[in-house]
Write a protein that holds these residues in place. Sequence first.
Motif, PDB file in Angstrom:
ATOM      1  N   ALA A   1      52.024 -30.015   2.837  1.00 21.93           N
ATOM      2  CA  ALA A   1      50.656 -30.277   3.289  1.00 21.93           C
ATOM      3  C   ALA A   1      50.600 -31.374   4.351  1.00 21.93           C
ATOM      4  CB  ALA A   1      49.777 -30.663   2.099  1.00 21.93           C
ATOM      5  N   VAL A   2      51.412 -32.408   4.174  1.00 21.45           N
ATOM      6  CA  VAL A   2      51.496 -33.506   5.151  1.00 21.45           C
ATOM      7  C   VAL A   2      52.971 -33.744   5.419  1.00 21.45           C
ATOM      8  CG1 VAL A   2      50.942 -35.916   5.651  1.00 21.45           C
ATOM      9  CG2 VAL A   2      49.382 -34.556   4.258  1.00 21.45           C
ATOM     10  N   ASP A   3      53.345 -33.737   6.703  1.00 18.95           N
ATOM     11  CA  ASP A   3      54.766 -33.744   7.063  1.00 18.95           C
ATOM     12  C   ASP A   3      55.080 -34.845   8.066  1.00 18.95           C
ATOM     13  OD1 ASP A   3      57.395 -33.084   7.381  1.00 18.95           O
ATOM     14  OD2 ASP A   3      57.052 -31.156   8.362  1.00 18.95           O
ATOM     15  N   ASP A   4      55.520 -36.000   7.559  1.00 17.07           N
ATOM     16  CA  ASP A   4      56.020 -37.095   8.407  1.00 17.07           C
ATOM     17  C   ASP A   4      54.941 -37.612   9.369  1.00 17.07           C
ATOM     18  OD1 ASP A   4      57.990 -38.894   9.165  1.00 17.07           O
ATOM     19  OD2 ASP A   4      58.730 -37.618  10.774  1.00 17.07           O
ATOM     20  N   VAL A   5      53.804 -38.012   8.821  1.00 13.98           N
ATOM     21  CA  VAL A   5      52.688 -38.512   9.626  1.00 13.98           C
ATOM     22  C   VAL A   5      52.722 -40.042   9.685  1.00 13.98           C
ATOM     23  CG1 VAL A   5      50.170 -38.786   9.674  1.00 13.98           C
ATOM     24  CG2 VAL A   5      51.186 -36.544   9.235  1.00 13.98           C
ATOM     25  N   SER A   6      52.584 -40.592  10.883  1.00  8.99           N
ATOM     26  CA  SER A   6      52.581 -42.044  11.080  1.00  8.99           C
ATOM     27  C   SER A   6      51.460 -42.437  12.034  1.00  8.99           C
ATOM     28  CB  SER A   6      53.921 -42.524  11.658  1.00  8.99           C
ATOM     29  OG  SER A   6      55.002 -42.238  10.803  1.00  8.99           O
ATOM     30  N   PHE A   7      50.725 -43.466  11.677  1.00 11.66           N
ATOM     31  CA  PHE A   7      49.706 -44.055  12.559  1.00 11.66           C
ATOM     32  C   PHE A   7      49.275 -45.391  11.966  1.00 11.66           C
ATOM     33  CE2 PHE A   7      47.357 -41.318   9.594  1.00 11.66           C
ATOM     34  CZ  PHE A   7      46.400 -42.202   9.086  1.00 11.66           C
ATOM     35  N   SER A   8      48.564 -46.170  12.749  1.00 10.02           N
ATOM     36  CA  SER A   8      47.997 -47.431  12.272  1.00 10.02           C
ATOM     37  C   SER A   8      46.560 -47.539  12.765  1.00 10.02           C
ATOM     38  CB  SER A   8      48.826 -48.632  12.759  1.00 10.02           C
ATOM     39  OG  SER A   8      48.840 -48.675  14.177  1.00 10.02           O
ATOM     40  N   VAL A   9      45.770 -48.354  12.075  1.00 12.65           N
ATOM     41  CA  VAL A   9      44.365 -48.546  12.430  1.00 12.65           C
ATOM     42  C   VAL A   9      44.079 -50.044  12.452  1.00 12.65           C
ATOM     43  CG1 VAL A   9      41.976 -47.901  11.944  1.00 12.65           C
ATOM     44  CG2 VAL A   9      43.835 -46.406  11.189  1.00 12.65           C
ATOM     45  N   GLU A  10      43.508 -50.502  13.552  1.00 13.59           N
ATOM     46  CA  GLU A  10      43.189 -51.912  13.710  1.00 13.59           C
ATOM     47  C   GLU A  10      41.856 -52.248  13.024  1.00 13.59           C
ATOM     48  OE1 GLU A  10      45.224 -54.113  15.256  1.00 13.59           O
ATOM     49  OE2 GLU A  10      46.652 -52.461  15.540  1.00 13.59           O
TER      50      GLU A  10
END
Length: 323
Positions: free
Chosen positions: A29-38
């Motif tokens: 369903a979710v495959d190696d997701v990366s992010f950041s939020v300030e």
Amino acid sequence: MALIDVRNLKKTFPIHGGVLGRKVGEVVAVDDVSFSVEPGETLGLVGESGCGKSTTGRTIMRLYEPTAGEVEFAGKKLFQLKAEELRQVRRDLQMVFQDPFASLNPRQKISAILEEPLIVHGLGDAQERKEQVRELLHVVGMNESHAGRYPHQFSGGQRQRIGIARALSTRPKLIIADEPVSALDVSIQSQVLNLMMDLQEQFELTYIFIAHDLSVVKHISDRVGVMYLGRLVELAPRDELYKKPLHPYTEALLSAVPVPDPDAKKERIILSGDVPSPDNPPQGCAFHPRCPHVMDVCRETRPIFDDAGGGHFVACHLHNAKA
């Protein structure tokens, strides 16, 4: 410093079959997701139904236990927290759900629904909680007399306002909004979106805003991430993404957004084929069976999610070939 940092998040669900109900496969369903939020930022997550955006939000909240990856929120690693530690962190991490009726207890009055988070987190005495309920209803544009009613006595837009009020009750730092306006009429959508933007400024909130409507996401987001088959394929500042999309899937999504001017001509990109099954994703780039620019390398190698400049990330061999 980012308020929340998601690294290599993965979530799979087992498929059971046979007489003994053994595991015969898994849905990615979710495959190696990366992010950041300030802090103070709104990150929009968009994509077709089934792309994994809602599962991403629920896994961050640990409503689903992750398969792999790490989420760091306000300096704490969420996936390493025990039950009591997680309960304390959830005071700063709240969620608004897609269905404003299913997410509210039909047997509870609104006053009890809004008081419950305060009771769970031990905030205030009975009188202070009642005052807080009145203030929350006022903040989301409702009357304090509504506190004595049940969820079925309200419209969809009013119920979503109550859901937002509940999320605000603990004064969180981050709210994950999972398609909060998709079940509402268009006229009500704008009211709820404007309310959320006003509340963001008033309470210094940070949002992860999940939706499939790109026009809605454009209205509220600072940056936009595009998901396809569980993977993040593009992430960029809002204006940059809408003016200059780099991924063919993003281009196709944007070409489908309706234009208010009936005389304006817009070339629609029609994708061939169907979205592959997440229990048997294609090798290489997940989008290659539908991509109009597919190359041999797309069928064999998964593209790297790379910075194309100016914080515009894209996972596409076509971009790498041009670089």
